[in-house]
Design a protein around this motif. Structure first.
Motif, mmCIF file in Angstrom:
data_model
loop_
_atom_site.group_PDB
_atom_site.id
_atom_site.type_symbol
_atom_site.label_atom_id
_atom_site.label_comp_id
_atom_site.label_asym_id
_atom_site.label_seq_id
_atom_site.Cartn_x
_atom_site.Cartn_y
_atom_site.Cartn_z
ATOM 1 N N VAL A 316 15.112 -21.493 60.946
ATOM 2 C CA VAL A 316 14.038 -22.225 61.670
ATOM 3 C C VAL A 316 14.069 -22.269 62.833
ATOM 4 N N SER A 317 13.223 -21.935 63.590
ATOM 5 C CA SER A 317 12.822 -22.004 65.007
ATOM 6 C C SER A 317 12.184 -23.214 65.571
ATOM 7 N N VAL A 318 12.746 -23.395 66.934
ATOM 8 C CA VAL A 318 11.803 -24.469 67.695
ATOM 9 C C VAL A 318 11.296 -23.867 68.895
ATOM 10 N N GLY A 319 9.985 -23.637 68.850
ATOM 11 C CA GLY A 319 9.184 -22.794 69.847
ATOM 12 C C GLY A 319 8.555 -21.619 69.174
ATOM 13 N N ASP A 320 8.204 -20.706 69.692
ATOM 14 C CA ASP A 320 7.317 -19.587 69.162
ATOM 15 C C ASP A 320 8.118 -18.577 69.602
ATOM 16 N N LEU A 321 8.660 -17.878 68.658
ATOM 17 C CA LEU A 321 9.673 -16.675 68.861
ATOM 18 C C LEU A 321 8.896 -15.379 69.199
ATOM 19 N N ASP A 322 7.537 -15.319 69.044
ATOM 20 C CA ASP A 322 6.726 -13.962 69.349
ATOM 21 C C ASP A 322 6.280 -14.140 70.861
ATOM 22 N N SER A 323 6.131 -15.382 71.611
ATOM 23 C CA SER A 323 5.769 -15.349 72.948
ATOM 24 C C SER A 323 6.689 -16.010 73.849
ATOM 25 N N ALA A 324 7.906 -16.736 73.571
ATOM 26 C CA ALA A 324 8.546 -17.437 74.498
ATOM 27 C C ALA A 324 9.371 -16.275 75.477
#
Lengths: 603, 180
Positions: A316-324
């Protein structure tokens, strides 16, 4: 008052927009899960419900009877998918319209102030001031006219969006309509799925995914979420959407079985795993970003509740893995299974919030990765061996490759291993070619037999870091070499990475409760019968507090995750030293403990 | 290279410790006590006190700058844990104040004055942050570089132990606060 100057009337108000786009999105997600469930029914009827050995007239009659059900289910699935897509678009449109209304209302407020000022100036107006007031009033009129046009345009777009939503519903309101529109229509997911690279490299997967149309991508997410949910190379947004479709579908199905009383023990375990993921996502999304105040983005990057004999696999992520700009992957250790995702998601949320607060100009995403079969429960004895770490290291390397391959712009990528998770990370970094910018071991009992020193790790020079609380009994397990090998006689999982000979960069990570009483002890009070007392401030806490807010450890990890790795950027700690003539010494045991704020900007 | 082997007895001990920790964590067994209830009440009191004190302080700050509260949220920060997650929390609040123009370093002195006016002992910590303390409560405000805003956070360091069976209730602040 001068009646020669025409002062504009108040501009029109944009009506209140009573809408919650997030609720519409939730509705859309439910529709997509329902579509996936019904699609499964169609697949079942068309395939697995057919009994190969059963032939003859009875079998033919049976298959003839169920065929329409499959046909109808496929059509219904496509219909629901179309409504889902429209609802999702509607939510996006409403988001934009709500924002636009805020802007219109601000402009209206300014215009009203302007008009009010004009009225004030028009009182007791001298003759020579009339032309200036007329000119200003004309400008104000132009601004009010433009605003009125914009409000009218905004209102048209609101109505058009609502109309599109209604039309989509009305086109599939009856079974007849659904069959007429979608009966016999091939599923747009089928053809692109047939081209999906099987067992391909993440780069091949990415190329395949990028070659699909948006409609094909969305069709796959709805019709076959399991095919891409955990597929490395697919962007995180799509994996997240697909996995949440599976999650919602699974929970609904298993809750139905639970309600009916027909759920099996395995299914009950899978349901508990799925609910843990659901709770972790909901908890994360209930929080807001510490800089913008916007709800936190959370992506379900891995989802497999039945994996590893029911322990489950999840990320589970916190934040956007594609754009961070910065991405971190946290690997936990002993006792970790899918039901632990709540605590692990909290850890990476703390890391996210600290990273954002300390460096508000950078975007960050942190991932809690339970992607391997960590020693847990009755098989915790495996913690004494490296088998789970070796296998987990391979899976971790795949995840890191996938994160790299799914993005055009490379993120600043950090991998963090805690406890046995650092051994797993160690195998990922020694047994495989990975591409990380930073690696951090915290509370490490050793990075595995293949990591004799930092040179064995696939990490850029000077970018391997160690956080070790001097009172951490697990971190004390690592082999110190020489005569005494350490308090645990070198019974850990390889060399202690905090030791000077290892070559890592150690940062301060002392626990604020360092030196407290052990976990349990016998009450020594005279006259009191021997009683075992449990203390909250326990020795295990010395091993599990590395992600706690306002600690040296979280502060330093946030600096590393955001790329602030110069010597002056970190709270440097002296290494454990093991002289040949005596046992190992940890100079940090006597160091002052600091309480840096992890919610304060670092200038 | 230095040796790294370990005797079978020691290895067995590590395995046994692993099994015990795993089973303890799995079952979550830990004796309960009235002390835990007192700790939980302490946490609730700390929350109330933090919210009340920070609301008053931020009222003074927002009126004096002037500024507008953009958002605020409460946090149960983990301060104690075991292998299954948090077992102790400290309460804190964070949020953001929006201003008309981006503050400069010089504006921090004025901000410190407002905190003093609100009853805090205030100091400019560095070029970005002002810190105020009042008894065991700390309030920090950091200016953003290119935006007209301050990020703030405040709370106490006091850590309250919560039993494992109740700890999950505090994973997020389920009764959201709104300061000011």
């Amino acid at each position: 008052m001068n009646d020669r100057v025409v002062i504009p009337a108040n501009p029109p108000e944009a009506p209140e927009l009573d809408v919650e786009p997030e609720t519409i999105r939730g509705f859309a997600r439910s529709l997509r899960s329902a579509s996936a469930q019904i699609d499964d029914l169609g697949t079942f009827v068309g395939g697995s419900a057919r009994i190969g050995d059963w032939q003859g007239s009875d079998a033919a009659a049976y298959h003839q009877d169920i065929a329409p059900i499959g046909h109808r289910a496929d059509a219904m699935s496509l219909a629901l998918r179309s409504v889902h897509q429209q609802a999702d678009d509607h939510a996006d449109e409403m988001d934009a319209l709500v924002e636009e209304r805020t802007d219109l209302e601000q402009r209206r407020g300014h215009a009203m102030q302007w008009i009010s000022g004009l009225w004030q100036r028009s009182r007791d107006l001298g003759e020579d001031e009339v032309p200036a007031l007329e000119a200003d009033a004309a400008r104000c009129q132009t601004a009010c006219d433009t605003l009125a046009d914009d409000v009218a345009g905004w209102l048209r777009r609101v109505r058009a969006s609502e109309r599109r939503m209604l039309q989509t519903f009305s086109r599939v309101a009856t079974v007849e309509q659904v069959e007429k529109k979608y009966g016999g229509v091939p599923d747009p997911a089928d053809e692109p799925l047939s081209r999906m690279p099987r067992g391909g490299m993440p780069e091949e997967v990415r190329a395949w995914w990028d070659g699909l149309t948006r409609d094909e991508q969305l069709a796959i997410i709805s019709a076959s979420p399991g095919s891409i949910g955990n597929l490395d190379g697919v962007p995180a947004w799509a994996r997240g959407e697909a996995n949440e479709t599976s999650l919602t579908r699974d929970v609904a199905a298993w809750e139905m079985l639970e309600f009916n009383g027909s759920i099996t023990d395995d299914e009950r375990g899978w349901l508990e795993n799925a609910r843990s993921a659901q709770d972790a996502l909901a908890d994360t999304r209930s929080r807001v970003d510490p800089v913008t105040g916007e709800p936190l983005v959370s992506q379900l990057y891995l989802y497999d509740p039945a994996a590893f004999d029911g322990d489950g696999r999840v990320a589970v992520s916190v934040g956007d893995l594609d754009s961070a700009q910065n991405v971190s992957v946290s690997v936990p250790g002993l006792t970790t299974e899918m039901t632990s995702i709540g605590g692990n998601a909290t850890n990476v949320r703390d890391l996210y919030e600290a990273s954002r607060s300390m460096h508000p100009d950078q975007t960050t995403a942190t991932l809690a990765w339970i992607g391997y079969d960590a020693p847990s429960g009755l098989d915790s004895g495996r913690v004494g061996f490296e088998g789970a770490a070796t296998e987990g290291g391979s899976r971790l390397a795949d995840t890191l490759d996938g994160l790299r391959a799914s993005r055009d712009d490379p993120a600043h990528l950090t991998v963090i291993g805690h406890s046995y998770g650092s051994t797993t990370m160690g195998h990922g970094l020694t047994d495989h070619d990975v591409d990380v910018d930073e690696a951090v071991a915290i509370g490490s009992p050793g990075l595995g037999a293949n990591a004799a020193d930092v040179g064995d790790l696939d990490v850029p020079d000077g970018h391997f870091f160690v956080g070790r609380n001097s009172d951490d009994p697990v971190a004390d397990l690592g082999d110190k070499g020489w005569v005494n090998k350490g308090d645990a006689l070198g019974a850990g999982l390889g060399r202690d990475p905090a030791e000077d000979d290892f070559g890592g960069r150690r940062f301060q990570a002392e626990d604020v409760a360092r030196g407290g009483p052990p976990d349990w002890w016998v009450d020594p009070t005279p006259g009191v019968p021997d009683t075992i007392v449990w203390e909250h401030s326990n020795s295990l806490d010395m091993h599990t507090g590395y992600y706690d807010p306002d600690t040296e450890s979280l502060w330093n990890m946030s600096q590393v995750v955001t790329g602030h790795t110069g010597d002056e950027d970190l709270m440097r700690a002296d290494h454990v030293h093991d002289p040949w003539y005596d046992g190992p010494r940890d100079p940090e045991a006597d160091a002052d403990i600091e309480r840096p704020s992890t919610r304060q900007r670092v200038p | 290279m230095m040796g790294r082997g370990s005797g079978p007895v020691v290895r067995l001990a590590v395995v046994l410790v692993g099994v015990i920790l795993g089973v303890v964590a799995m079952t979550g067994c830990r004796p309960g006590s009235g002390e835990e209830e007192a700790q939980e009440q302490g946490l609730r009191d700390s929350r109330d006190q933090t919210v009340t004190e920070l609301t008053a302080a931020l009222d003074t700050v927002t009126a004096g700058l002037p500024a507008q509260l953009r958002f605020s949220q409460g946090n149960y920060d983990t301060c104690r844990s075991d292998l299954r997650g948090a077992t102790g929390y400290a309460y804190s609040v964070n949020g953001r104040l929006d201003l008309a123009v981006a503050p400069t370093r010089a504006d921090l002195t004025r901000l410190a004055g407002l905190l003093t006016q609100a009853g805090f002992e205030a100091e400019v910590v560095d070029e970005a942050t002002v810190r105020g303390t009042k008894d065991d409560l700390t309030l920090r405000l950091s200016r953003l570089d290119q935006e007209p805003a301050y990020l703030f956070s405040g709370g106490t360091d006091e850590c309250f132990g919560i039993g494992r069976d109740r700890a999950g209730d505090y994973s997020v602040d389920k009764d959201p606060i709104q300061l000011g």
